[in-house]
Design an enzyme around this catalytic site. Sequence first.
Site, PDB file in Angstrom:
ATOM      1  N   ASP A   1     -26.414 -22.534  17.763  1.00 25.72           N
ATOM      2  CA  ASP A   1     -25.406 -22.473  16.702  1.00 25.72           C
ATOM      3  C   ASP A   1     -25.736 -23.456  15.587  1.00 25.72           C
ATOM      4  OD1 ASP A   1     -23.088 -21.605  15.342  1.00 25.72           O
ATOM      5  OD2 ASP A   1     -21.961 -23.310  16.109  1.00 25.72           O
TER       6      ASP A   1
ATOM      7  N   ASP B   1     -26.821 -22.470  12.698  1.00 26.29           N
ATOM      8  CA  ASP B   1     -26.298 -21.955  11.444  1.00 26.29           C
ATOM      9  C   ASP B   1     -27.357 -22.104  10.343  1.00 26.29           C
ATOM     10  OD1 ASP B   1     -24.175 -21.333   9.429  1.00 26.29           O
ATOM     11  OD2 ASP B   1     -22.859 -21.857  11.081  1.00 26.29           O
TER      12      ASP B   1
END
Length: 571
Positions: free
Chosen positions: A304, A306
């Site tokens: 995660d 991103d």
Amino acid sequence: MATISFSSLLNAGVTDKDILNDATTTGDVVSYGLGPQGQRYSPLKIVNTKNVKSLSPIWSFSFGGEKQRGQESQPLIKDGVMYVTASYSRIYAVDIASGEELWQYDARLPDGIMPCCDVVNRGAALYGDLVIFGTLDAKLVALDIKTGKPVWRKTVGDYQAGYSMTAAPLIVKGMVITGVSGGEFGIVGKVEARDAKTGEMIWSRPTVEGHMGYLRGKENGITGGKAGKTWPGDMWKTGGAATWLGGTYDPEVDLLFFGTGNPAPWNSHLRPGDNLYSASRLAIDPDTGKIVWHFQTTPHDGWDFDGVNELVSFNYKQGGKTIQAAATADRNGFFYVLDRTNGKFIRGLPFIKQMTWAKGLNKDGTPIFDEEMRPGNPATTGTDGKKGKSVFAVPSFLGGKNWMPMAYSQDTGYFYVPSNEWGMDIWNEPVSYKKGAAYLGSGFTIRPIFDDHIGSLKAIDPVSGTVKWEFKNNAPLWGGVLATAGNLVFMGNPEGYLMAFDAKTGEVLYKFNTGSGIVSSPITWDKDGEQYVTIVSGWGGAIPLWGGEVAKRIKNLNQGGSVWTFKIPKS
């Protein structure tokens, strides 16, 4: 021939020219980032290293009520009025001379909103006689700038599927450009342009490979050319890649820059491939919505990490030539400098310590993975098929830098990056998509790396690729940064202090406690020969919700909701 009065000129609506010139017009702040490039730099130097110690509050405005939580807004200022958003999709107009409320608008939110990371709003946009902002139920609302009454309202996504809006809109060429939040729910990210005066759609560009784009109501090409090139099966249909932080715009190359979020689900073993265009920076033609180039910071993201953080344009000289560059500090812990004309990698450096997930960057900027640091596949490494091998990854999924905007000083040539030093135990679990449900397939516990600090404000030279100075903060940093020609850098911390640093050395020159943690972005402007600094105070955001062991350091911080404005007394 019609005549125009002087008073009407003073109160003219915000124009495209005003927005493009926002970085150099010091009497107002009409865009998020103090200009569409997002440098967050002011040429003001009335307040400087010699006198900043005398900075004093002149008024404080309370958002009121019990709707506190995280206050991540950057205010805007036009014609003596401040426009500032607050938690739970509220917005206020405030007299900048007195701090008195002029009007307030509260969005009527349904019960079923699903914000992953607190009920925040990061700011609004001004255009013409409108103030425009997004709401947690994925609507875009335009209000009359004088009365706060709605002029138009458009639905951007289905909040029951997990869509929401938290970012400040971007105004370019009379269009309001927005992204969407909701990557933890398996939504499909997108960037959209609407007529700022009417809200009517001009173009829509999905940010997951395989989805159709539209221009003025007609099909405008599939993102990536076709479906499934870098996704297995039908997983592109719920691929995430949310554009939840909004974007920047550079008029020199006439491109929008948007970052995209995590691929869905977090469990990377369920979606082998690069999973375009997740965890990427996209350059988009503002006239058509076409993706001109992309740079993927974390292919096949399994942590995660991103890729949504802002891409900030800047120029520098090398060998007598001007380099049109752009920089971004990624959640994955690397700071990247790119050629903003074509997205080519120029240089990169790790800006956090003790990184574990990657060994470095290749010549093209792709990460050199340490595959031992990828969370294990539950199907092969778990004892019961329900939990894969856990790893300790640095940084944590909240990132070396999260949403909080960095600043670039045109004087020092440094970027000032609010960062955090932390890691996480992370493991994968089986998961399947269900509309409106969390779509993670991972578990985690965040842990500090050092005993004396988590937060770290770093001054980074993007040309030499070195960290020039660092300020260590006990609690995690979660707010933005402002640089000024007064050789100052302003930032707030969760302990509640507005702080001013010497931009060249990092020395703390000023501190004032606002009574609640600061997770917002400061602004500055001038009026009648005096310079003002404003910051929003109100503790919250993702850290108290997702903080793991880190939460122990911030458990005594109090919520709030107020706007503080400062200047140096004339006497």
